[in-house]
Motif scaffolding. Structure first.
Motif, PDB file in Angstrom:
ATOM      1  N   ASN A  46      24.556  35.241 -19.818  1.00  0.00           N
ATOM      2  CA  ASN A  46      23.385  35.080 -18.950  1.00  0.00           C
ATOM      3  C   ASN A  46      23.291  33.652 -18.426  1.00  0.00           C
ATOM      4  OD1 ASN A  46      22.186  37.783 -19.569  1.00  0.00           O
ATOM      5  ND2 ASN A  46      22.095  36.911 -21.622  1.00  0.00           N
ATOM      6  N   THR A  47      23.056  33.516 -17.142  1.00  0.00           N
ATOM      7  CA  THR A  47      22.840  32.211 -16.520  1.00  0.00           C
ATOM      8  C   THR A  47      21.377  32.101 -16.110  1.00  0.00           C
ATOM      9  OG1 THR A  47      25.102  32.120 -15.662  1.00  0.00           O
ATOM     10  CG2 THR A  47      23.459  30.723 -14.579  1.00  0.00           C
ATOM     11  N   PRO A  48      20.676  31.023 -16.517  1.00  0.00           N
ATOM     12  CA  PRO A  48      19.267  30.873 -16.115  1.00  0.00           C
ATOM     13  C   PRO A  48      19.142  30.729 -14.596  1.00  0.00           C
ATOM     14  CG  PRO A  48      19.816  29.383 -17.925  1.00  0.00           C
ATOM     15  CD  PRO A  48      21.110  29.947 -17.427  1.00  0.00           C
ATOM     16  N   VAL A  49      18.208  31.469 -14.026  1.00  0.00           N
ATOM     17  CA  VAL A  49      17.910  31.395 -12.596  1.00  0.00           C
ATOM     18  C   VAL A  49      16.392  31.436 -12.432  1.00  0.00           C
ATOM     19  CG1 VAL A  49      20.069  32.430 -11.770  1.00  0.00           C
ATOM     20  CG2 VAL A  49      18.160  33.902 -12.396  1.00  0.00           C
ATOM     21  N   TYR A  50      15.946  31.353 -11.187  1.00  0.00           N
ATOM     22  CA  TYR A  50      14.510  31.346 -10.904  1.00  0.00           C
ATOM     23  C   TYR A  50      14.169  32.476  -9.935  1.00  0.00           C
ATOM     24  CZ  TYR A  50      14.416  26.730 -13.044  1.00  0.00           C
ATOM     25  OH  TYR A  50      14.518  25.684 -13.931  1.00  0.00           O
ATOM     26  N   ASP A  51      13.115  33.216 -10.276  1.00  0.00           N
ATOM     27  CA  ASP A  51      12.545  34.197  -9.355  1.00  0.00           C
ATOM     28  C   ASP A  51      11.288  33.590  -8.744  1.00  0.00           C
ATOM     29  OD1 ASP A  51      14.504  35.997 -10.040  1.00  0.00           O
ATOM     30  OD2 ASP A  51      13.267  37.070 -11.503  1.00  0.00           O
ATOM     31  N   LEU A  52      11.148  33.704  -7.427  1.00  0.00           N
ATOM     32  CA  LEU A  52      10.002  33.131  -6.732  1.00  0.00           C
ATOM     33  C   LEU A  52       9.018  34.241  -6.376  1.00  0.00           C
ATOM     34  CD1 LEU A  52       9.007  30.378  -5.653  1.00  0.00           C
ATOM     35  CD2 LEU A  52      10.024  30.980  -3.452  1.00  0.00           C
ATOM     36  N   TYR A  53       7.785  34.119  -6.868  1.00  0.00           N
ATOM     37  CA  TYR A  53       6.737  35.109  -6.615  1.00  0.00           C
ATOM     38  C   TYR A  53       5.720  34.554  -5.620  1.00  0.00           C
ATOM     39  CZ  TYR A  53       8.363  38.201 -10.314  1.00  0.00           C
ATOM     40  OH  TYR A  53       9.107  39.070 -11.066  1.00  0.00           O
ATOM     41  N   VAL A  54       5.082  35.463  -4.884  1.00  0.00           N
ATOM     42  CA  VAL A  54       4.103  35.063  -3.878  1.00  0.00           C
ATOM     43  C   VAL A  54       2.812  35.855  -4.072  1.00  0.00           C
ATOM     44  CG1 VAL A  54       4.980  36.758  -2.201  1.00  0.00           C
ATOM     45  CG2 VAL A  54       3.688  34.777  -1.393  1.00  0.00           C
ATOM     46  N   THR A  55       1.669  35.172  -3.915  1.00  0.00           N
ATOM     47  CA  THR A  55       0.343  35.811  -3.901  1.00  0.00           C
ATOM     48  C   THR A  55      -0.198  35.671  -2.484  1.00  0.00           C
ATOM     49  OG1 THR A  55       0.005  35.133  -6.200  1.00  0.00           O
ATOM     50  CG2 THR A  55      -1.930  35.907  -4.971  1.00  0.00           C
ATOM     51  N   PRO A  56      -0.133  36.729  -1.668  1.00  0.00           N
ATOM     52  CA  PRO A  56      -0.408  36.624  -0.228  1.00  0.00           C
ATOM     53  C   PRO A  56      -1.733  35.954   0.130  1.00  0.00           C
ATOM     54  CG  PRO A  56       0.515  38.774  -0.730  1.00  0.00           C
ATOM     55  CD  PRO A  56       0.281  38.095  -2.045  1.00  0.00           C
ATOM     56  N   LYS A  57      -2.816  36.226  -0.623  1.00  0.00           N
ATOM     57  CA  LYS A  57      -4.118  35.672  -0.256  1.00  0.00           C
ATOM     58  C   LYS A  57      -4.168  34.160  -0.409  1.00  0.00           C
ATOM     59  CE  LYS A  57      -9.016  36.750  -0.663  1.00  0.00           C
ATOM     60  NZ  LYS A  57     -10.036  37.592  -1.327  1.00  0.00           N
ATOM     61  N   GLN A  58      -3.316  33.612  -1.276  1.00  0.00           N
ATOM     62  CA  GLN A  58      -3.325  32.163  -1.527  1.00  0.00           C
ATOM     63  C   GLN A  58      -2.360  31.406  -0.610  1.00  0.00           C
ATOM     64  OE1 GLN A  58      -2.431  31.573  -5.662  1.00  0.00           O
ATOM     65  NE2 GLN A  58      -4.116  32.872  -6.387  1.00  0.00           N
ATOM     66  N   LYS A  97      19.942  27.163 -10.174  1.00  0.00           N
ATOM     67  CA  LYS A  97      19.304  25.884 -10.523  1.00  0.00           C
ATOM     68  C   LYS A  97      19.430  24.893  -9.370  1.00  0.00           C
ATOM     69  CE  LYS A  97      21.725  25.510 -14.318  1.00  0.00           C
ATOM     70  NZ  LYS A  97      22.300  24.941 -15.575  1.00  0.00           N
ATOM     71  N   GLU A  98      20.563  24.936  -8.689  1.00  0.00           N
ATOM     72  CA  GLU A  98      20.769  24.021  -7.567  1.00  0.00           C
ATOM     73  C   GLU A  98      19.841  24.365  -6.401  1.00  0.00           C
ATOM     74  OE1 GLU A  98      24.053  24.072 -10.294  1.00  0.00           O
ATOM     75  OE2 GLU A  98      23.159  25.716  -9.135  1.00  0.00           O
ATOM     76  N   ASP A  99      19.714  25.677  -6.099  1.00  0.00           N
ATOM     77  CA  ASP A  99      18.830  26.085  -5.010  1.00  0.00           C
ATOM     78  C   ASP A  99      17.379  25.755  -5.329  1.00  0.00           C
ATOM     79  OD1 ASP A  99      20.844  27.061  -3.421  1.00  0.00           O
ATOM     80  OD2 ASP A  99      20.707  29.111  -4.207  1.00  0.00           O
ATOM     81  N   ALA A 143      16.290  23.383  -7.352  1.00  0.00           N
ATOM     82  CA  ALA A 143      16.107  21.931  -7.330  1.00  0.00           C
ATOM     83  C   ALA A 143      15.919  21.430  -5.899  1.00  0.00           C
ATOM     84  CB  ALA A 143      17.311  21.244  -7.976  1.00  0.00           C
ATOM     85  N   ARG A 144      16.603  22.111  -4.964  1.00  0.00           N
ATOM     86  CA  ARG A 144      16.505  21.705  -3.560  1.00  0.00           C
ATOM     87  C   ARG A 144      15.122  21.958  -2.971  1.00  0.00           C
ATOM     88  NH1 ARG A 144      17.295  24.829   0.762  1.00  0.00           N
ATOM     89  NH2 ARG A 144      18.226  26.497  -0.499  1.00  0.00           N
ATOM     90  N   ILE A 145      14.452  23.031  -3.419  1.00  0.00           N
ATOM     91  CA  ILE A 145      13.159  23.389  -2.822  1.00  0.00           C
ATOM     92  C   ILE A 145      11.963  23.053  -3.708  1.00  0.00           C
ATOM     93  CG2 ILE A 145      14.263  25.291  -1.593  1.00  0.00           C
ATOM     94  CD1 ILE A 145      12.900  27.200  -3.575  1.00  0.00           C
ATOM     95  N   GLN A 146      12.224  22.596  -4.937  1.00  0.00           N
ATOM     96  CA  GLN A 146      11.147  22.419  -5.910  1.00  0.00           C
ATOM     97  C   GLN A 146      10.054  21.477  -5.418  1.00  0.00           C
ATOM     98  OE1 GLN A 146      12.495  20.964  -9.696  1.00  0.00           O
ATOM     99  NE2 GLN A 146      10.616  21.565 -10.769  1.00  0.00           N
ATOM    100  N   ASP A 147      10.440  20.296  -4.928  1.00  0.00           N
ATOM    101  CA  ASP A 147       9.445  19.324  -4.476  1.00  0.00           C
ATOM    102  C   ASP A 147       8.706  19.818  -3.239  1.00  0.00           C
ATOM    103  OD1 ASP A 147      10.152  17.641  -6.532  1.00  0.00           O
ATOM    104  OD2 ASP A 147      11.607  16.515  -5.326  1.00  0.00           O
ATOM    105  N   ALA A 148       9.435  20.512  -2.352  1.00  0.00           N
ATOM    106  CA  ALA A 148       8.811  20.975  -1.113  1.00  0.00           C
ATOM    107  C   ALA A 148       7.819  22.104  -1.354  1.00  0.00           C
ATOM    108  CB  ALA A 148       9.892  21.437  -0.134  1.00  0.00           C
ATOM    109  N   LEU A 149       7.967  22.846  -2.446  1.00  0.00           N
ATOM    110  CA  LEU A 149       7.055  23.960  -2.730  1.00  0.00           C
ATOM    111  C   LEU A 149       5.614  23.503  -2.927  1.00  0.00           C
ATOM    112  CD1 LEU A 149       8.946  26.450  -5.114  1.00  0.00           C
ATOM    113  CD2 LEU A 149       8.112  26.878  -2.801  1.00  0.00           C
ATOM    114  N   VAL A 150       5.432  22.228  -3.254  1.00  0.00           N
ATOM    115  CA  VAL A 150       4.071  21.693  -3.442  1.00  0.00           C
ATOM    116  C   VAL A 150       3.253  21.842  -2.162  1.00  0.00           C
ATOM    117  CG1 VAL A 150       2.735  19.617  -4.009  1.00  0.00           C
ATOM    118  CG2 VAL A 150       4.898  20.074  -5.183  1.00  0.00           C
TER     119      VAL A 150
END
Length: 647
Positions: A66-78, A122-124, A126-133
């Motif tokens: 298993n390789t750790p990855v990230y799933d991105l979830y969205v809450t439409p109203k927010q 992890k690379e993808d 890391a590329r978007i982590q700061d911008a997600l703010v």
């Protein structure tokens, strides 16, 4: 009178009041139903997905992890996105993809989180982590992705992907939710319950804005996730990868089994694909490409393909005929009177017939077997004889599924008298002349490569087999192997009848139908080549087949190889089998000339030849009246082949 009525009314009101007070006390003090109901608005239930069990080979080399990855979830109203185009560029998706995903999320729930993007590396991330703010409403959650470091055995392993709607509906116990991942095909599906582990649950407090405020009641009601069990297989991944290289530019299958345990050592389906293709977030795109591939790499040929076994089946004919008493070691048959052609010269005894793969010999063996019941009616005798033949052959595991630990095993076809009754539209309408192609493994006989490697293991064991299986155990202790993979299956053939057959198999390799280069492996290989009829059905070449085991005494490996459209079984398939057995027994390849020859061979048909032409539009019917043809008596034609088999 009025005074008494007054007190009655006052008493009723007091009783009603006391009842309401008692009920109010119960609801507010004793009963916590409403308290718990209200708490649901402030407590978030978070399901923790456990790490899936890893898969190892017999030498503890990793096949799947298993390789750790990230799933991105969205809450439409927010969601607040200042620049949608910039957001799409950052996420590497199109505007159409964004609109589609958001539409699905809104339909699911405007206020609940739903999946936006899966398996960001992890690379993808890391590329978007700061911008997600700058983009409210998006929440990353750590997940995992299956990774295949050996880049092999894709068909046998299967893959992990999102659960289907039908699977969700068919659950006996409600375990999976929409969007969950589950094993599909192969070992991932077969051992799903052990590999998936047990889920955990955390209860988190949150305010009205959905911001987490810590664990509820200090985690008193939390349960920890339990990782899935690690699966140890019998596969030798080093030999597996070597067998892959031998099957480059070829279509077919390679299987190797340890005869004494039934553990599968090698399982090659060619052409294949890198299993990592179906473990990324581009699953749908890659799966569609594999589906469209004309070489059908998604078919697991060792268990899903059915071939005529050709002359390899002569080994069973020799064994059951000896047991029946209609064949002896010194029984001699020439070529006279046989409708079958042969490449060898003159007559043979049993050992010579196996060595030279003599078609007329086994035609006569089969004929004597069928008519050995003493019945003089040829139609009835054929039915009785074939029934006995079927009962003896099925003990080699040929009639039904073997029961291996894969969900995709197909049955094949071992004909019965009832089969021919149906084919010829009635009992006593067929006889030996309609079925004699079975004598050399042709006609209506269809067998998978897995059944033939099991035949090789059975002969290596001199009369018994353990159902082939991939599992060697769970965890470090290697326990948990299902009971059916310890059970011995007896063929009902005496030990002594295997000896002349094995002697003939050894002669076939030393100075028979097998190419001489195979002997440069020096592993005491015993084998039988086969050439499965294919050219007469519209193809250019027949299929090349070989089964065998090594060494001759105390065998350590049994092998079966199918190479489609490769012609003579003693060359293409036998060469691959010998090299695989040599690599397993010696841990190196010494037959370098044979190795180079096999790797240089290309039996891959052009892709254009595999694509079925589009059906032509029917020509307009001629409406002019034609004279009717006279009625003629008809009978069913023979549905078997009668050409050369099995060298």
């Amino acid at each position: 009178m009025l005074e008494n009525r007054k007190w009655v009314i006052i008493g009723v009101f007091c009783l009603v009041g006391l009842t309401y007070l008692a009920r109010l006390f119960y609801l507010q003090v004793l009963d916590d139903t409403y308290s718990l109901g209200a708490s649901k608005n402030s407590i978030k239930r978070v399901v923790e997905i456990p790490y899936r069990g890893q898969i190892y080979d017999r030498n503890n080399q990793l096949i799947v992890y298993n390789t750790p990855v990230y799933d991105l979830y969205v809450t439409p109203k927010q969601v607040k996105i200042p620049d949608t185009s910039a957001f799409c560029r950052m996420m590497d998706i199109t505007r159409a993809d964004f609109d589609s995903i958001m539409g699905i999320a809104v339909n699911y729930s405007p206020v609940k989180p739903s999946l936006f993007l899966r398996q960001l590396s992890k690379e993808d991330f890391a590329r978007i982590q700061d911008a997600l703010v700058d983009y409210r409403g998006f929440e990353p959650i750590i997940s995992s992705m299956r990774t295949y470091p050996a880049h092999t055995m894709a068909n046998a392993l299967g893959y992990v992907s999102e659960i289907s709607k039908k699977q969700l509906e068919d659950q006996d116990i409600m375990y999976y939710r929409q969007g969950d991942y589950i094993g599909h095909n192969g070992l991932e599906e077969e051992y799903e319950e052990q590999l998936r582990g047990k889920r955990g649950v955390k209860f988190m407090m949150q305010n009205v804005r959905g911001v987490n405020k810590g664990s509820w009641k200090n985690g008193a009601f939390d349960t920890l996730a339990v990782a899935g069990q690690n699966l140890i297989t019998g596969i030798d991944v080093e030999v597996q990868k070597y067998a892959d290289t031998l099957m480059q530019n070829k279509v077919g299958a390679v299987l190797a089994v340890e005869p004494s345990t039934g553990e599968i050592l090698v399982s090659v389906s060619a052409p294949t694909y890198d299993p990592n293709m179906l473990s990324s977030r581009f699953f749908s795109k890659n799966y569609r490409a594999l589906i469209k591939n004309p070489y059908k790499p998604l078919i697991n040929r060792p268990v899903m393909a059915s071939y005529r076994p050709g002359s390899t089946f002569k080994l069973i004919q020799a064994l059951i005929a000896q047991q029946q008493g209609s064949l002896f070691t010194n029984t001699y048959y020439g070529h006279g009177g046989s409708p079958m052609r042969c490449h060898c010269r003159g007559g043979n005894d049993l050992r010579g017939a196996v060595q030279n793969s003599c078609n007329p010999y086994f035609y006569n063996v089969f004929r004597k077997f069928i008519y050995h019941n003493g019945e003089h009616n040829t139609f009835k005798a054929s039915a009785i004889g074939l029934h006995e033949w079927h009962n003896m052959v099925e003990k080699f595991g040929m009639a039904d599924r073997l029961g291996i630990d894969l969900p995709s095993e197909l049955k094949g076809n071992l004909p019965t008298p009832e089969y021919y009754d149906k084919a010829y539209r009635g009992a006593l309408r067929w006889k030996f002349s309609n079925v004699y192609s079975l004598s050399i493994g042709e006609g209506e006989l269809l067998i998978s490569p897995m059944k033939l490697v099991n035949l090789a293991a059975t002969i290596a064991n001199r009369g018994w087999y353990i159902t082939p299986h991939y599992i060697k155990g769970f965890g470090k202790a290697g326990t948990g192997v299902p009971n059916q993979y310890h059970q011995h299956h007896e063929t009902g053939i005496d030990y002594k009848y295997y000896l002349p057959v094995i002697d003939g198999m050894r002669r076939a390799v030393l100075a028979g139908t097998v190419t001489p280069l195979v002997n440069t492996t020096n592993i005491e290989l015993c084998g039988k080549s086969g050439t499965s009829q294919n050219a007469k059905y519209g193809h250019k070449y027949d299929h090349s087949i070989f089964i065998g085991f090594a060494p001759m005494n105390n065998p350590k490996i049994a092998v079966a190889v199918f190479v489609e459209n490769a012609g003579w079984g003693g060359k293409a398939a036998a060469s691959v089998a010998a090299l695989v057995a040599e690599r397993y027994l010696k841990r190196k390849t010494e037959a370098l000339v044979l190795d180079a020859q096999v790797k240089a061979s290309n039996y891959l048909p052009p892709a254009s030849a595999l694509i079925a032409p589009k059906p032509k539009k029917p020509a307009p019917k001629d409406t002019t009246q034609k004279p009717a043809k006279p009625l003629m008596a008809t009978r069913p034609k023979s549905i078997t082949g009668t050409g050369i088999s099995g060298n």
